[in-house]
Every structure is written in C-alpha cells, then in structure tokens.
Design an enzyme around this catalytic site. Structure first.
Site, PDB file in Angstrom:
ATOM      1  N   LEU A  42      35.747  72.275 -33.440  1.00 24.73           N
ATOM      2  CA  LEU A  42      36.259  73.237 -34.436  1.00 24.73           C
ATOM      3  C   LEU A  42      37.548  72.717 -35.068  1.00 24.73           C
ATOM      4  O   LEU A  42      38.600  73.358 -35.004  1.00 24.73           O
ATOM      5  CB  LEU A  42      36.462  74.632 -33.822  1.00 24.73           C
ATOM      6  CG  LEU A  42      35.208  75.280 -33.235  1.00 24.73           C
ATOM      7  CD1 LEU A  42      35.532  76.676 -32.678  1.00 24.73           C
ATOM      8  CD2 LEU A  42      34.099  75.393 -34.273  1.00 24.73           C
ATOM      9  N   ASP A  66      35.841  68.266 -27.370  1.00 18.13           N
ATOM     10  CA  ASP A  66      36.126  67.056 -28.143  1.00 18.13           C
ATOM     11  C   ASP A  66      35.224  65.921 -27.660  1.00 18.13           C
ATOM     12  O   ASP A  66      35.215  65.604 -26.469  1.00 18.13           O
ATOM     13  CB  ASP A  66      37.606  66.701 -27.901  1.00 18.13           C
ATOM     14  CG  ASP A  66      38.088  65.551 -28.760  1.00 18.13           C
ATOM     15  OD1 ASP A  66      37.250  64.851 -29.361  1.00 18.13           O
ATOM     16  OD2 ASP A  66      39.317  65.367 -28.829  1.00 18.13           O
ATOM     17  N   THR A 134      25.561  57.511 -42.666  1.00 15.74           N
ATOM     18  CA  THR A 134      25.675  57.680 -44.116  1.00 15.74           C
ATOM     19  C   THR A 134      25.292  56.394 -44.852  1.00 15.74           C
ATOM     20  O   THR A 134      25.423  55.302 -44.301  1.00 15.74           O
ATOM     21  CB  THR A 134      27.141  58.053 -44.463  1.00 15.74           C
ATOM     22  OG1 THR A 134      27.358  57.868 -45.851  1.00 15.74           O
ATOM     23  CG2 THR A 134      28.140  57.162 -43.736  1.00 15.74           C
ATOM     24  N   ASP A 135      24.878  56.548 -46.104  1.00 14.81           N
ATOM     25  CA  ASP A 135      24.587  55.362 -46.928  1.00 14.81           C
ATOM     26  C   ASP A 135      25.875  54.621 -47.307  1.00 14.81           C
ATOM     27  O   ASP A 135      25.822  53.478 -47.767  1.00 14.81           O
ATOM     28  CB  ASP A 135      23.800  55.748 -48.191  1.00 14.81           C
ATOM     29  CG  ASP A 135      24.535  56.716 -49.107  1.00 14.81           C
ATOM     30  OD1 ASP A 135      25.631  57.197 -48.747  1.00 14.81           O
ATOM     31  OD2 ASP A 135      24.008  57.000 -50.209  1.00 14.81           O
ATOM     32  N   GLU A 136      27.039  55.266 -47.070  1.00 16.92           N
ATOM     33  CA  GLU A 136      28.297  54.636 -47.484  1.00 16.92           C
ATOM     34  C   GLU A 136      28.605  53.373 -46.683  1.00 16.92           C
ATOM     35  O   GLU A 136      29.414  52.552 -47.093  1.00 16.92           O
ATOM     36  CB  GLU A 136      29.446  55.651 -47.425  1.00 16.92           C
ATOM     37  CG  GLU A 136      29.130  56.858 -48.288  1.00 16.92           C
ATOM     38  CD  GLU A 136      30.278  57.837 -48.471  1.00 16.92           C
ATOM     39  OE1 GLU A 136      31.436  57.422 -48.443  1.00 16.92           O
ATOM     40  OE2 GLU A 136      29.985  59.032 -48.672  1.00 16.92           O
ATOM     41  N   TYR A 159      36.613  55.770 -43.917  1.00 19.17           N
ATOM     42  CA  TYR A 159      35.504  56.617 -43.448  1.00 19.17           C
ATOM     43  C   TYR A 159      34.249  55.778 -43.215  1.00 19.17           C
ATOM     44  O   TYR A 159      33.674  55.797 -42.127  1.00 19.17           O
ATOM     45  CB  TYR A 159      35.223  57.730 -44.473  1.00 19.17           C
ATOM     46  CG  TYR A 159      33.875  58.399 -44.279  1.00 19.17           C
ATOM     47  CD1 TYR A 159      33.595  59.111 -43.103  1.00 19.17           C
ATOM     48  CD2 TYR A 159      32.866  58.315 -45.247  1.00 19.17           C
ATOM     49  CE1 TYR A 159      32.352  59.709 -42.910  1.00 19.17           C
ATOM     50  CE2 TYR A 159      31.630  58.913 -45.066  1.00 19.17           C
ATOM     51  CZ  TYR A 159      31.376  59.604 -43.892  1.00 19.17           C
ATOM     52  OH  TYR A 159      30.149  60.191 -43.692  1.00 19.17           O
ATOM     53  N   LYS A 163      32.203  54.841 -39.689  1.00 18.08           N
ATOM     54  CA  LYS A 163      30.792  55.170 -39.447  1.00 18.08           C
ATOM     55  C   LYS A 163      29.995  53.887 -39.190  1.00 18.08           C
ATOM     56  O   LYS A 163      29.104  53.857 -38.334  1.00 18.08           O
ATOM     57  CB  LYS A 163      30.193  55.919 -40.648  1.00 18.08           C
ATOM     58  CG  LYS A 163      30.708  57.321 -40.857  1.00 18.08           C
ATOM     59  CD  LYS A 163      30.343  58.301 -39.753  1.00 18.08           C
ATOM     60  CE  LYS A 163      28.875  58.622 -39.686  1.00 18.08           C
ATOM     61  NZ  LYS A 163      28.595  59.703 -38.688  1.00 18.08           N
TER      62      LYS A 163
HETATM   63  P1  NAD Z   1      31.608  68.187 -41.600  1.00 16.60           P
HETATM   64  O1  NAD Z   1      32.954  67.582 -41.808  1.00 16.60           O
HETATM   65  O2  NAD Z   1      31.207  69.383 -42.390  1.00 16.60           O
HETATM   66  O3  NAD Z   1      31.435  68.591 -40.050  1.00 16.60           O
HETATM   67  C1  NAD Z   1      31.906  67.787 -39.005  1.00 16.60           C
HETATM   68  C2  NAD Z   1      31.905  68.635 -37.731  1.00 16.60           C
HETATM   69  O4  NAD Z   1      32.342  67.798 -36.644  1.00 16.60           O
HETATM   70  C3  NAD Z   1      32.859  69.825 -37.786  1.00 16.60           C
HETATM   71  O5  NAD Z   1      32.215  70.984 -37.307  1.00 16.60           O
HETATM   72  C4  NAD Z   1      34.002  69.416 -36.848  1.00 16.60           C
HETATM   73  O6  NAD Z   1      34.632  70.511 -36.201  1.00 16.60           O
HETATM   74  C5  NAD Z   1      33.271  68.527 -35.861  1.00 16.60           C
HETATM   75  N1  NAD Z   1      34.162  67.573 -35.200  1.00 16.60           N
HETATM   76  C6  NAD Z   1      35.085  66.760 -35.793  1.00 16.60           C
HETATM   77  N2  NAD Z   1      35.738  66.041 -34.843  1.00 16.60           N
HETATM   78  C7  NAD Z   1      35.198  66.390 -33.643  1.00 16.60           C
HETATM   79  C8  NAD Z   1      35.431  65.980 -32.303  1.00 16.60           C
HETATM   80  N3  NAD Z   1      36.376  65.080 -32.010  1.00 16.60           N
HETATM   81  N4  NAD Z   1      34.701  66.531 -31.311  1.00 16.60           N
HETATM   82  C9  NAD Z   1      33.741  67.470 -31.597  1.00 16.60           C
HETATM   83  N5  NAD Z   1      33.493  67.893 -32.841  1.00 16.60           N
HETATM   84  C10 NAD Z   1      34.200  67.371 -33.860  1.00 16.60           C
HETATM   85  O7  NAD Z   1      30.584  66.990 -41.792  1.00 16.60           O
HETATM   86  P2  NAD Z   1      29.137  66.971 -42.460  1.00 16.60           P
HETATM   87  O8  NAD Z   1      29.286  66.787 -43.911  1.00 16.60           O
HETATM   88  O9  NAD Z   1      28.348  68.100 -41.926  1.00 16.60           O
HETATM   89  O10 NAD Z   1      28.580  65.604 -41.860  1.00 16.60           O
HETATM   90  C11 NAD Z   1      27.986  65.591 -40.572  1.00 16.60           C
HETATM   91  C12 NAD Z   1      27.594  64.158 -40.219  1.00 16.60           C
HETATM   92  O11 NAD Z   1      26.665  63.669 -41.178  1.00 16.60           O
HETATM   93  C13 NAD Z   1      28.773  63.178 -40.200  1.00 16.60           C
HETATM   94  O12 NAD Z   1      28.581  62.305 -39.116  1.00 16.60           O
HETATM   95  C14 NAD Z   1      28.640  62.455 -41.529  1.00 16.60           C
HETATM   96  O13 NAD Z   1      29.155  61.130 -41.424  1.00 16.60           O
HETATM   97  C15 NAD Z   1      27.151  62.444 -41.732  1.00 16.60           C
HETATM   98  N6  NAD Z   1      26.710  62.421 -43.155  1.00 16.60           N
HETATM   99  C16 NAD Z   1      27.232  63.322 -44.028  1.00 16.60           C
HETATM  100  C17 NAD Z   1      26.772  63.304 -45.358  1.00 16.60           C
HETATM  101  C18 NAD Z   1      27.277  64.313 -46.373  1.00 16.60           C
HETATM  102  O14 NAD Z   1      26.957  64.202 -47.551  1.00 16.60           O
HETATM  103  N7  NAD Z   1      28.044  65.339 -45.973  1.00 16.60           N
HETATM  104  C19 NAD Z   1      25.824  62.370 -45.766  1.00 16.60           C
HETATM  105  C20 NAD Z   1      25.325  61.461 -44.813  1.00 16.60           C
HETATM  106  C21 NAD Z   1      25.776  61.503 -43.503  1.00 16.60           C
HETATM  107  P1  TYD Z   2      32.681  63.611 -52.233  1.00 18.00           P
HETATM  108  O1  TYD Z   2      32.029  64.942 -52.311  1.00 18.00           O
HETATM  109  O2  TYD Z   2      34.056  63.526 -51.646  1.00 18.00           O
HETATM  110  O3  TYD Z   2      31.668  62.648 -51.455  1.00 18.00           O
HETATM  111  P2  TYD Z   2      31.721  61.025 -51.249  1.00 18.00           P
HETATM  112  O4  TYD Z   2      33.074  60.535 -51.596  1.00 18.00           O
HETATM  113  O5  TYD Z   2      31.436  60.905 -49.785  1.00 18.00           O
HETATM  114  O6  TYD Z   2      30.642  60.483 -52.114  1.00 18.00           O
HETATM  115  O7  TYD Z   2      32.749  62.990 -53.690  1.00 18.00           O
HETATM  116  C1  TYD Z   2      31.584  62.805 -54.460  1.00 18.00           C
HETATM  117  C2  TYD Z   2      31.984  62.091 -55.746  1.00 18.00           C
HETATM  118  O8  TYD Z   2      32.831  62.955 -56.513  1.00 18.00           O
HETATM  119  C3  TYD Z   2      32.816  60.834 -55.505  1.00 18.00           C
HETATM  120  O9  TYD Z   2      32.448  59.857 -56.485  1.00 18.00           O
HETATM  121  C4  TYD Z   2      34.251  61.284 -55.718  1.00 18.00           C
HETATM  122  C5  TYD Z   2      34.111  62.376 -56.770  1.00 18.00           C
HETATM  123  N1  TYD Z   2      35.087  63.472 -56.698  1.00 18.00           N
HETATM  124  C6  TYD Z   2      35.796  63.854 -57.843  1.00 18.00           C
HETATM  125  O10 TYD Z   2      35.617  63.273 -58.923  1.00 18.00           O
HETATM  126  N2  TYD Z   2      36.680  64.882 -57.754  1.00 18.00           N
HETATM  127  C7  TYD Z   2      36.908  65.552 -56.579  1.00 18.00           C
HETATM  128  O11 TYD Z   2      37.755  66.485 -56.538  1.00 18.00           O
HETATM  129  C8  TYD Z   2      36.173  65.161 -55.417  1.00 18.00           C
HETATM  130  C9  TYD Z   2      36.393  65.858 -54.088  1.00 18.00           C
HETATM  131  C10 TYD Z   2      35.272  64.112 -55.526  1.00 18.00           C
END
Ligand code: NAD
Ligand code: TYD
Length: 351
Positions: A42, A66, A134-136, A159, A163
């Site tokens: 959290l 954690d 992630t694809d990043e 980031y 990952k």
């Molecule tokens: P998010 O930031 O919304 O959620 C992360 C969660 O992890 C939170 O609930 C946080 O409390 C918990 N957390 C953080 N540190 C912790 C710790 N030390 N111990 C236990 N819990 C902890 O993230 P998200 O967008 O839901 O992404 C989830 C996963 O999917 C990540 O691993 C991210 O790299 C991956 N991912 C995300 C996206 C995207 O577009 N959001 C795309 C591809 C992969």
């Molecule tokens: P984001 O949602 O942070 O995802 P990621 O960086 O993981 O792709 O950002 C998506 C795209 O939007 C990225 O190219 C950065 C851009 N962006 C803005 O232009 N303005 C903003 O305020 C944010 C948060 C992101």
C-alpha cells in the site's frame, strides 16, 4: 495449511494497484476453488478501494507487506505453499523513476529477488512464477518495426532498467535452479482504477476540471495501448496454458501519438459532459519534454495470438469511451485519491 478448503493458493503481489486489482478480481471470480492472496505494501499507488467488490469473497485474503522483507515473505510462503506467483508489485511510473531511481532499484530488483528465493524454497508443485513485465525493457523504436519476444533488451529509463534487471533475475533462476517461470512484456495499459499520475486518467481528470493538459515535448511520442481487462485475460491464459520458461509479448495493436490521444480524450469528455464540441482542446499545454523520453513503443503479439488464441476484446475507441465514463461516474474514487483519504481505507476496514 495452508489452503484449507481450497484446491490451491495463488499469490498476487501488488494486487491493490491498477493492473493487480483487475487481476485479483478476475482470479477471485473465475476460480472460486482457489485461494487468492494479495500481498501489497500500500504505497501511494496501492488502493484497497479498487477491490471493494471482492474484499469479502471467501477465497480472497489481503496481506499488507513489503516484497523486500525476506522474513515476512518467507513466512507467507511457508504458510500458504503457493502453487503460483503473479508478480506485479513494483514502482511503475517513469517520471518518478527519474527523480528517485533508488526506490525502483530496491522494489523492482531486490523485491523480485526476495520473492524468487521464497518461491524456490517453499513452492508447491505444478505452478509457475509469473513475472509481469513491460515492453519498455526493449527500449525505444523509430517510426518502423515492432517489439517481439526476441527483441534485445535496451532499457533507457531507471524504471525500465529496473524491470529489465528483474526479468533477467527471473530467467536466471529458471536456468540455474530450474524454477518454472513465465514472463510477459505488455504495452501501455488503460482502464478503470488507474492512478491519476498516468497519462489517460490524468488527462480525463484535468479535462473534467478544466485544468491545463501538460503534453510533453511536441506530443509526437507513440504508445501502443491495451485495455487492462484484455491484459489480465492474457495473464490468466498464459499462466494456465503458456509454456514454462517462455516469454510472451502482449499488445493491443493500437498505436497513438500522445497529442492525438489527448485530443480524442478532450472531444469524448466534452461529448459525455454535454459541453460544446471543441471546448477542451484549448486546455492543451506543451511542456518541457521528459528526460530520455522513449519515442515509440509497439508490440507484435503474434506468438500469443497464434499459440494461445488470445485477442483483444474491445477497440481502443470503445475501451476509451467506457474508461472515460467510469472516471466521470466514479468521482468519489478520484476525490479520495486527491484528498489522500484512500490511504485510510486499510486502517478503517482491516485493523
Ligand atoms: P501500480 O503502480 O498501479 O501498482 C503497483 C502496486 O505495487 C501498488 O499497489 C503498490 O502498493 C504495490 N507495491 C509497490 N511497492 C511494493 C512493495 N515493496 N511491496 C509490496 N507491494 C508494493 O502499477 P501497475 O500500473 O498496476 O503495474 C503493475 C505491474 O505491471 C508492474 O510490475 C508494471 O511494471 C507492470 N506493467 C504495467 C503496465 C502499465 O501500463 N501500467 C504495462 C506493462 C507492465
Ligand atoms: P505514462 O502514462 O507515464 O506511461 P509511460 O511513460 O510508461 O509510457 O505516459 C504515456 C505517454 O504520455 C508518454 O509518452 C509520456 C506522455 N505524458 C505526457 O505527455 N504528459 C503527462 O502528463 C504524462 C503523465 C505523460
């Protein structure tokens, strides 16, 4: 135990976050004979309000903790003998990784190592350690080409580097200790319950409140967007039918330039709020670009589609309309975040 009347126990880390909460909901509803344990620290990104509809389900348990705390993690694994782990807990926002890289190294790298060690020591047979990535990790594309499962890693933000390191550890544990693992690398997700620091919920919220819309650089960076429910459907499929040791690329085939996406959001929010057409586009403000801003991400998901039969269920436009509707109808959820109230939920309901 550890699973009492249940056939198996599955661990979801980070289940109170955006994608994690959608995954927990799916597993709890689709597998009533499975105990789903959600381990989440959290942090600012964790929000138990995301899981209100399943919090009293008999096959769901929340544990605050954690992933870097080896003692707590080992005790949990010893208690539940998890069949499988869906590892989502992470620091996930690129901009935060630029200002505070070390918390990404700690959670995303060290935390993954702690979980792998625990899984290796205490796991039940038949399951997998599934790293949600992630694809990043593949870096940045020019205007042509796609990421696939065999693209070389080339992470460029703290980031994505953290990952990538975690993915390497997971593969190393597979090769060295024969740990059964899976990895998927997914493109940008969107949908309900996403923390409003990410592009889509941030923009929807600002448009609603008639605040300026900060577009980085010239807005020409491209992201490949996927509906979060389609991502968790893919995760479920890969866990149950994917081949151990394999990697799967997941993406929606929805490439949009940021500026085009922001314009779409402006127009659609205007429509849903009955504002005159074109009202909100004037809120767009071009701001200083993100340091090291990756130009383009795009996934070729052919392997997942052909080997496991997965495909996205909604078009981007449909998914975005539903997403906008959800944020507009759930202003309490958003207000609790902006006021900080959401962080009281654990104290009020769990202790
Ligand atoms: P998010 O930031 O919304 O959620 C992360 C969660 O992890 C939170 O609930 C946080 O409390 C918990 N957390 C953080 N540190 C912790 C710790 N030390 N111990 C236990 N819990 C902890 O993230 P998200 O967008 O839901 O992404 C989830 C996963 O999917 C990540 O691993 C991210 O790299 C991956 N991912 C995300 C996206 C995207 O577009 N959001 C795309 C591809 C992969
Ligand atoms: P984001 O949602 O942070 O995802 P990621 O960086 O993981 O792709 O950002 C998506 C795209 O939007 C990225 O190219 C950065 C851009 N962006 C803005 O232009 N303005 C903003 O305020 C944010 C948060 C992101």
């Amino acid at each position: 135990m550890a699973t009492g009347n249940f056939n198996r126990a599955l661990l979801v880390t980070g289940g109170a976050g955006f994608i994690g909460s959608h995954l927990v909901r799916r597993l709890v509803k689709h597998y009533p004979d499975t105990l789903v344990v959600n381990l989440d620290l959290l942090t600012y990104a964790g929000n138990l309000e995301n899981l209100r509809d399943v919090e009293n389900a008999p096959n769901y348990r929340f544990v605050k903790g954690d992933i870097c705390d080896a003692k707590q993690v080992n005790a949990l694994f010893e208690q539940f003998k998890f069949e499988g782990v869906f590892h989502l807990a992470a620091e996930s926002h690129v901009d935060r990784s630029i200002s505070d890289p070390m918390s990404f190294v700690k959670t995303n790298v060290l935390g993954t190592g702690v979980l792998l060690n625990a899984y290796r020591a205490y796991r039940a047979d038949g399951g997998k350690f599934y790293q949600i990535s992630t694809d990043e990790v593949f870096g940045s594309l020019t205007d042509v080409g796609f990421f696939t499962e065999t693209t070389a890693y080339d992470p460029r933000s703290p980031y994505s580097a953290s990952k990538a390191s975690a993915d390497h550890l997971v593969r190393a544990y597979h090769h060295t200790y024969q740990l059964p693992i899976l990895i998927s690398n997914c493109s940008n997700n969107y949908g309900s319950h996403q923390f409003p620091e990410k592009l889509i919920p941030l923009m929807i919220n600002n448009i609603k409140q008639e605040k300026s819309l900060p577009v980085y650089g010239e807005g020409i960076n491209v992201r490949d967007w996927l509906w979060v429910d389609d991502h968790v459907a893919a995760i479920d499929l890969i866990y149950h039918q994917g081949k151990t040791g394999e990697t799967y690329a997941i993406g929606g085939g929805n490439e949009w330039r940021n500026i085009d996406l922001v314009h779409f959001l402006c127009d659609e929010v205007d429509t849903q709020l009955n504002r005159p057409k074109g009202t909100s586009r004037g809120l767009v403000t071009f701001v200083r670009d993100r340091a090291g801003h990756d130009h383009r991400y795009a996934i070729d998901a052919t392997k997942l589609e052909t080997e496991l039969g997965w495909k996205p269920s909604v078009t981007f436009e449909e998914g975005l309309r539903l997403t906008i509707k959800w944020y507009l109808e759930n202003s309490d959820w958003l207000n609790h975040i902006t006021s900080g109230n959401y962080q009281e939920y654990y104290k009020k309901h769990y202790s």
